[in-house]
Design an enzyme around this catalytic site. Structure first.
Site, PDB file in Angstrom:
ATOM      1  N   SER A 238       0.835  -1.225   0.051  1.00 10.82           N
ATOM      2  CA  SER A 238      -0.135  -0.021   0.012  1.00 10.82           C
ATOM      3  C   SER A 238       0.891   1.328   0.047  1.00 10.82           C
ATOM      4  O   SER A 238       1.945   1.135  -0.198  1.00 10.82           O
ATOM      5  CB  SER A 238      -0.900  -0.147   1.331  1.00 10.82           C
ATOM      6  OG  SER A 238      -0.191   0.260   2.474  1.00 10.82           O
ATOM      7  N   LYS A 239       0.028   2.518  -0.019  1.00  9.26           N
ATOM      8  CA  LYS A 239       0.755   3.611   0.073  1.00  9.26           C
ATOM      9  C   LYS A 239       1.929   3.773   1.047  1.00  9.26           C
ATOM     10  O   LYS A 239       2.996   4.417   0.981  1.00  9.26           O
ATOM     11  CB  LYS A 239      -0.230   4.719   0.402  1.00  9.26           C
ATOM     12  CG  LYS A 239      -0.906   5.229  -0.639  1.00  9.26           C
ATOM     13  CD  LYS A 239      -1.671   6.544  -0.323  1.00  9.26           C
ATOM     14  CE  LYS A 239      -2.904   6.672  -0.919  1.00  9.26           C
ATOM     15  NZ  LYS A 239      -3.786   7.760  -0.510  1.00  9.26           N
ATOM     16  N   ARG A 240       1.781   3.110   2.141  1.00  8.89           N
ATOM     17  CA  ARG A 240       2.900   3.218   3.423  1.00  8.89           C
ATOM     18  C   ARG A 240       4.038   2.707   2.645  1.00  8.89           C
ATOM     19  O   ARG A 240       5.072   3.008   3.413  1.00  8.89           O
ATOM     20  CB  ARG A 240       2.333   2.432   4.411  1.00  8.89           C
ATOM     21  CG  ARG A 240       1.335   3.057   5.489  1.00  8.89           C
ATOM     22  CD  ARG A 240       1.024   2.314   6.639  1.00  8.89           C
ATOM     23  NE  ARG A 240       0.692   1.000   6.165  1.00  8.89           N
ATOM     24  CZ  ARG A 240       1.284  -0.326   6.311  1.00  8.89           C
ATOM     25  NH1 ARG A 240       2.529  -0.322   6.907  1.00  8.89           N
ATOM     26  NH2 ARG A 240       0.684  -1.604   5.853  1.00  8.89           N
ATOM     27  N   GLY A 242       5.734   3.197   0.102  1.00  3.23           N
ATOM     28  CA  GLY A 242       6.480   4.263  -0.692  1.00  3.23           C
ATOM     29  C   GLY A 242       5.656   4.327  -1.926  1.00  3.23           C
ATOM     30  O   GLY A 242       4.537   3.867  -2.003  1.00  3.23           O
TER      31      GLY A 242
END
Ligand code: GLU
Length: 468
Positions: A238-240, A242
């Site tokens: 996910s976004k987390r 990167g």
């Protein structure tokens, strides 16, 4: 029959790593077997689809070179066709209008939950005798009531679904717009898709889609559901983790072929080969070696793969990328050595083009500060006389070649009776501001004579200021 595959992103967000892998596998499968690959933009969800996302998807695929044989085909351009198929299904009694109200559906759900069952539509409008004037109906597909759907997934193997578990899916909303599972089937049928390659979050849609294919009188395609990609921490990528947008990898200095290579190996193998050229990818890829288990995204490995590709890449590609990267950082590539020289000097020392550009700065403009640690270690008072010798010898040197400059360094070392490193290291720090750089002769050529003399002077000022 040559295969026809497709990549069918919904433009509700950026093109991310997971979708790129899906696109890559669909593209490679078509390339490998001399088939065709189609790009379809699934933009029927008008509230969540944006032009920005469409552009990001198209630009991302373009950057990676995943060229489509057909498309982009936009689903929003095909509403007429969906309407036509919907009417046909209604006419043939393979679909029906459902007049249930929100309240009825909620009550159905509550009753099922009370009994500990999965909430599902109970088919009360299926017989077609509940026509009501006060409710805009949705359209539901008449799923078979009994029997099974057997999915022989090319990655996951056989999965059997019981029709009794599948309720009658809404295929058109009350405003007449078609729903996802329906448009996918109409499109996959119309586009004569032979292999649906997609993420395994769609496995549960597949039996319904297969039933709809059969209702349309079309043989369903083969399916290959790809396992998820996890982040290094084991959670869904996910976004987390990167880079949300695959174009960010371009900005970070990754080569498109390296990213493709990395994603290829993320869920597929060919013995223990790690590095593949684009040609090899297209020649060797097949679905039978796609892994059944989830893959784990490893940024360190991606860097390593990128470095391997930087070492192998054609010089022109690296020159173009380095130029772009320097310009993006406000450095004028014309104010230093030819980019070809810089690329050849740095390609073995760079994991990304960004890193290459950072190392290259000092050949195109004055470096801002001496790296403190390097300066402390190498620009000590004892280095003074060596630097003075170098200054003098270089000032008199006309042939500014790698070998001639290198010889000057050697002669100075001999003249002072010290090891080469005692000359080369202070000089390297003077030239680049830090203690690591390519070979000293190459570095001197890259920096050029005028800057070399200025920078030795700068280093001498530093040594002197330190001595006080
Ligand atoms: N549009 C769907 C998605 O982005 C993919 C549909 C499909 O591949 O069948 O998840």
């Amino acid at each position: 029959m040559p295969p026809r595959t497709r990549f069918a992103p919904s433009p509700t967000g950026y093109l991310h790593i997971g979708s790129v892998r899906t696109a890559l596998y669909a593209w490679l499968y078509a390339r490998r077997h001399g088939g065709e690959y189609i790009l379809r933009i699934e933009d029927t969800d008008r509230e969540r689809s944006t032009q920005e996302a469409v552009d990001a998807i198209l630009n991302g695929l373009d950057w990676l070179g995943l060229d489509a044989d057909e498309g982009p085909i936009y689903q929003t351009q095909r509403f007429g066709r969906y309407r036509e198929v919907l009417d046909r299904l209604l006419e043939q009694d393979k679909a029906y209008r459902c007049y249930c109200t929100r309240e009825e559906i909620d009550a159905m759900r509550a009753a099922a939950m009370d009994k500990g069952e999965k909430p599902r539509y109970d088919g009360r409008c299926r017989s077609g005798d509940r026509v009501r004037g006060d409710v805009e109906p949705v359209v539901r597909f008449k799923n078979p009531l009994s029997g099974e759907v057997v999915l022989d997934d090319l990655v996951k193997g056989r999965i059997v679904f019981d029709n009794a578990e599948l309720d009658d899916l809404i295929i058109a909303r009350s405003d007449g717009t078609p729903t996802y599972n329906f448009t996918v089937v109409v499109d996959d049928a119309d586009m004569r898709i032979t292999h649906v390659i997609r993420g395994d979050d769609h496995v549960n849609n597949t039996p319904r889609q297969i039933n709809m294919f059969r209702a349309l009188g079309v043989e369903p395609p083969a399916y290959a559901h790809l396992p998820m990609i996890h982040g290094p921490d084991g959670a869904k990528l996910s976004k987390r983790h990167g880079a949300v947008n695959v174009l960010e990898y371009r900005a970070m200095g990754f080569l498109p072929q390296a990213l493709l290579n990395y994603l290829l190996r993320l869920g597929w193998s060919h013995g223990d080969q790690e590095i593949f050229t684009l040609e090899e990818m297209q020649r060797l890829f097949d679905l039978d070696k796609v892994s059944r288990s989830a893959a784990s995204f490893d940024p360190m490995k991606l860097l390593w793969v990128n470095q391997q590709h930087i070492q192998a890449a054609p010089e022109e590609q690296l020159v173009g990328l380095l130029r772009g990267q320097l310009e993006a950082q406000g450095v004028d590539p014309a104010s230093g050595p030819p980019l070809e020289l810089t690329v050849e000097a740095l390609r073995e020392r760079s994991q990304t083009i960004l890193e290459m550009a950072e190392q290259a700065h000092c050949y195109y403009e004055e470096y801002e500060e001496l790296d403190e640690k390097s300066a402390k270690a190498h620009l000590r008072p004892v280095a003074r006389e060596v630097l003075v010798d170098l200054r003098e010898a270089f000032g008199a040197l006309d042939d500014w070649s790698e070998s001639a400059t290198q010889q000057v360094v050697e002669r100075v070392a001999e003249g002072r009776g010290v090891k080469l490193g005692k000359v080369a290291q202070p000089l390297r720090v003077a030239l680049t501001g830090r203690a690591a750089s390519p070979g000293i002769g190459v570095t001197l050529v890259l920096v050029g004579k005028a800057r070399t003399l200025e920078r030795i002077d700068r280093a001498l000022r530093y040594v002197d200021s330190r001595g006080q």
